[in-house]
Scaffold this motif. Structure first.
Motif, PDB file in Angstrom:
ATOM      1  N   HIS A 105      32.014  33.611  48.368  1.00  0.00           N
ATOM      2  CA  HIS A 105      33.434  33.568  47.992  1.00  0.00           C
ATOM      3  C   HIS A 105      33.706  33.219  46.535  1.00  0.00           C
ATOM      4  N   ARG A 106      32.738  33.512  45.659  1.00  0.00           N
ATOM      5  CA  ARG A 106      33.061  33.315  44.238  1.00  0.00           C
ATOM      6  C   ARG A 106      33.474  34.658  43.631  1.00  0.00           C
ATOM      7  N   ILE A 107      34.349  34.576  42.593  1.00  0.00           N
ATOM      8  CA  ILE A 107      34.898  35.784  41.959  1.00  0.00           C
ATOM      9  C   ILE A 107      34.299  35.900  40.560  1.00  0.00           C
ATOM     10  N   HIS A 108      33.823  37.101  40.236  1.00  0.00           N
ATOM     11  CA  HIS A 108      33.180  37.318  38.916  1.00  0.00           C
ATOM     12  C   HIS A 108      33.998  38.331  38.127  1.00  0.00           C
ATOM     13  N   SER A 109      33.673  38.447  36.853  1.00  0.00           N
ATOM     14  CA  SER A 109      34.440  39.340  35.985  1.00  0.00           C
ATOM     15  C   SER A 109      33.976  40.789  36.167  1.00  0.00           C
ATOM     16  N   PRO A 110      34.913  41.738  36.410  1.00  0.00           N
ATOM     17  CA  PRO A 110      34.515  43.121  36.678  1.00  0.00           C
ATOM     18  C   PRO A 110      34.106  43.904  35.423  1.00  0.00           C
ATOM     19  N   VAL A 111      34.560  43.427  34.265  1.00  0.00           N
ATOM     20  CA  VAL A 111      34.250  44.096  32.973  1.00  0.00           C
ATOM     21  C   VAL A 111      34.231  43.036  31.871  1.00  0.00           C
ATOM     22  N   ASP A 112      33.957  43.444  30.657  1.00  0.00           N
ATOM     23  CA  ASP A 112      34.180  42.560  29.494  1.00  0.00           C
ATOM     24  C   ASP A 112      35.678  42.598  29.240  1.00  0.00           C
ATOM     25  N   TRP A 113      36.361  41.474  29.241  1.00  0.00           N
ATOM     26  CA  TRP A 113      37.814  41.533  28.983  1.00  0.00           C
ATOM     27  C   TRP A 113      38.329  40.205  28.450  1.00  0.00           C
ATOM     28  N   ASN A 114      39.585  40.236  27.965  1.00  0.00           N
ATOM     29  CA  ASN A 114      40.273  39.031  27.489  1.00  0.00           C
ATOM     30  C   ASN A 114      41.344  38.684  28.508  1.00  0.00           C
ATOM     31  N   VAL A 115      41.230  37.498  29.103  1.00  0.00           N
ATOM     32  CA  VAL A 115      42.250  37.057  30.054  1.00  0.00           C
ATOM     33  C   VAL A 115      43.381  36.396  29.249  1.00  0.00           C
ATOM     34  N   LEU A 116      44.565  37.016  29.279  1.00  0.00           N
ATOM     35  CA  LEU A 116      45.670  36.515  28.441  1.00  0.00           C
ATOM     36  C   LEU A 116      46.580  35.559  29.187  1.00  0.00           C
ATOM     37  N   VAL A 117      46.773  35.798  30.481  1.00  0.00           N
ATOM     38  CA  VAL A 117      47.760  34.959  31.178  1.00  0.00           C
ATOM     39  C   VAL A 117      47.332  34.752  32.630  1.00  0.00           C
ATOM     40  N   ARG A 118      47.757  33.608  33.185  1.00  0.00           N
ATOM     41  CA  ARG A 118      47.521  33.333  34.604  1.00  0.00           C
ATOM     42  C   ARG A 118      48.905  33.159  35.229  1.00  0.00           C
ATOM     43  N   ARG A 119      49.120  33.754  36.432  1.00  0.00           N
ATOM     44  CA  ARG A 119      50.403  33.628  37.119  1.00  0.00           C
ATOM     45  C   ARG A 119      50.123  33.150  38.542  1.00  0.00           C
ATOM     46  N   HIS A 120      50.694  31.993  38.922  1.00  0.00           N
ATOM     47  CA  HIS A 120      50.418  31.409  40.249  1.00  0.00           C
ATOM     48  C   HIS A 120      51.676  31.514  41.104  1.00  0.00           C
ATOM     49  N   PHE A 121      51.548  32.211  42.244  1.00  0.00           N
ATOM     50  CA  PHE A 121      52.655  32.320  43.203  1.00  0.00           C
ATOM     51  C   PHE A 121      52.327  31.365  44.346  1.00  0.00           C
ATOM     52  N   SER A 122      53.184  30.382  44.643  1.00  0.00           N
ATOM     53  CA  SER A 122      52.814  29.429  45.701  1.00  0.00           C
ATOM     54  C   SER A 122      52.917  30.108  47.067  1.00  0.00           C
ATOM     55  N   GLY A 123      53.938  30.859  47.351  1.00  0.00           N
ATOM     56  CA  GLY A 123      53.998  31.742  48.520  1.00  0.00           C
ATOM     57  C   GLY A 123      53.705  31.108  49.865  1.00  0.00           C
ATOM     58  N   ARG A 124      53.264  31.986  50.810  1.00  0.00           N
ATOM     59  CA  ARG A 124      52.971  31.558  52.185  1.00  0.00           C
ATOM     60  C   ARG A 124      51.461  31.602  52.380  1.00  0.00           C
ATOM     61  N   LEU A 125      51.006  31.256  53.587  1.00  0.00           N
ATOM     62  CA  LEU A 125      49.563  31.316  53.851  1.00  0.00           C
ATOM     63  C   LEU A 125      49.306  31.979  55.201  1.00  0.00           C
ATOM     64  N   PHE A 126      49.798  33.220  55.331  1.00  0.00           N
ATOM     65  CA  PHE A 126      49.496  33.968  56.559  1.00  0.00           C
ATOM     66  C   PHE A 126      47.997  34.278  56.601  1.00  0.00           C
ATOM     67  N   PRO A 127      47.452  34.501  57.817  1.00  0.00           N
ATOM     68  CA  PRO A 127      46.054  34.966  57.872  1.00  0.00           C
ATOM     69  C   PRO A 127      45.960  36.354  57.241  1.00  0.00           C
ATOM     70  N   LEU A 128      44.784  36.723  56.727  1.00  0.00           N
ATOM     71  CA  LEU A 128      44.648  38.022  56.045  1.00  0.00           C
ATOM     72  C   LEU A 128      43.660  38.922  56.776  1.00  0.00           C
ATOM     73  N   ASN A 129      43.389  38.642  58.053  1.00  0.00           N
ATOM     74  CA  ASN A 129      42.383  39.476  58.747  1.00  0.00           C
ATOM     75  C   ASN A 129      42.971  40.851  59.059  1.00  0.00           C
ATOM     76  N   GLU A 130      42.134  41.691  59.654  1.00  0.00           N
ATOM     77  CA  GLU A 130      42.495  43.089  59.884  1.00  0.00           C
ATOM     78  C   GLU A 130      43.777  43.196  60.702  1.00  0.00           C
ATOM     79  N   ARG A 131      43.872  42.346  61.732  1.00  0.00           N
ATOM     80  CA  ARG A 131      45.043  42.402  62.613  1.00  0.00           C
ATOM     81  C   ARG A 131      46.310  42.027  61.829  1.00  0.00           C
TER      82      ARG A 131
END
Lengths: 351, 41
Positions: A237-263
């Protein structure tokens, strides 16, 4: 005495009945999942269809449930018990224990084990300089080319969401889309009024820097692509960088926490644009790049290695279902944080 | 959990780009993928 005898049977009776009911529900769930798997193998795709369970989920205190889960999985496991607990988890969720960087006794809690690193060399990065690599382990749900920034991405057949609702209305993408139209009409005064109107907004400031502007203007007519990848509970469950890039901004949405499974993707509308998520936006050599990491009930935490102080899955202060997202522009403005392809970027965690 | 990538890349729609420079995915729906494997070129 008959009364006390009655009571003596009450607790074990209720326990057996509850276990039986849970067993039946679990069997039913396995049967449903098997049916979905068989259908998918035949190429049949289920349409979007909200059900009672989805409505019921909306009433549950999912964030509190998620935080309790995080508390439980953060409890320290006695050293002698650790291999047994983590092997049981690996068996249930098909994790590959051989790849774990440390001996199982080293992971103090299930949460520590969940966010484990892998042994050196387990994930070689594709050497082709023209390739864009997967940021995570997982299953490819959807991918393709989008008409423009206003285009829709299919959550499941019969239900779609817009890129701007996923990334946020102040996304750099909407600015690039605007520049594209300006580029077409090459209307100079429109650009100066645009500058007046949005002098304060961060992306105009960050675009003032030559590096960013030349990247954006160099690629006036590029296609816009997307890819949706689902991570099962047993995946790395770690996330890596898909390309060489410059990360300019981070945006955090607090939102809900529904399950994300197929169903859930088949029965809960706007799942990806309602759930808590962290969006990173920036530029790579071909133009715009964004990664949206979307949390779920059991995996509600998203930790950024480039911003360790960010906290997600916070107790909800207000009952507002959708608070406005919180932006952060990375210093130095217009350059942000430079990442190489394959660099560790973030991690999902339980609770 | 789920990760969504959104990115710009050469497309064959723009007059300047020859088809050779168009971005192409090298995956199929339902594929299992791992960190570092190419999604496209």
């Amino acid at each position: 005495s008959s009364n006390s005898q009655g009571n003596a049977f009450l607790v074990p009776g209720a326990t057996v009945a509850t276990l039986l009911m849970l067993g039946v529900l679990h069997a039913r769930r396995l049967y449903d999942d098997k049916k979905v798997e068989e259908a998918r193998e035949k190429g049949i795709e289920f349409e979007f269809r909200p059900d009672v369970k989805a409505t019921f989920l909306r009433m549950l205190p999912l964030r509190s449930i998620s935080r309790v889960w995080g508390f439980l999985t953060n409890l320290e496991v006695p050293v002698w018990l650790r291999p047994h607990v983590y092997r049981a988890w690996a068996r249930a969720y098909h994790s590959n224990l051989e790849e774990a960087a440390l001996p199982l006794e080293e992971y103090a809690s299930l949460r520590d084990f969940f966010v484990r690193t892998l042994r050196e060399g387990c994930r070689p990065i594709d050497p082709d300089p023209y390739s864009l690599v997967s940021p995570v382990d997982g299953t490819i749900l959807r991918f393709g080319e989008l008409e423009d920034a206003g285009a829709m991405i299919e959550q499941v057949k019969g239900f779609s969401y817009s890129v701007t609702s996923l990334l946020g209305s102040h996304s750099l993408l909407s600015m690039i889309a605007e520049k594209n139209t300006q580029h077409k009409s090459s209307n100079i005064e429109q650009e100066s009024t645009q500058r007046e109107k949005s002098k304060k907004s961060w992306w105009w400031i960050s675009l003032a820097s030559p590096k960013v502007r030349e990247t954006v203007s160099e690629c006036p007519m590029k296609g816009l692509y997307y890819c949706v990848i689902y991570l099962k509970p047993g995946d790395y469950h770690r996330i890596h960088s898909p390309v060489d890039w410059n990360v300019l901004v981070r945006r955090h949405f607090s939102g809900r926490l529904f399950p994300l499974n197929e169903r859930a993707t088949r029965t809960i509308r706007s799942l990806y644009v309602e759930n808590e998520r962290v969006v990173l936006e920036g530029l790579w050599q071909q133009g715009f790049m964004a990664i949206a990491a979307i949390g779920a009930t059991n995996i509600g935490s998203i930790e950024l290695f480039i911003e360790p102080e960010l906290r997600t899955n916070r107790p909800r202060k207000k009952l507002l279902p959708t608070e406005p997202p919180e932006d952060r522009v990375y210093e130095p403005e217009g350059v942000g944080v430079m990442l190489k392809k394959g660099d560790g970027l973030a991690a999902f965690n339980m609770g | 959990s789920t990760v969504v990538l959104v990115f710009q890349a050469p497309t064959s729609k723009s007059p300047k780009n020859t088809d050779a420079s168009k971005f192409r995915f090298s995956i199929r729906r339902g594929d299992r993928i791992r960190v570092g494997q190419a999604l496209g070129r």
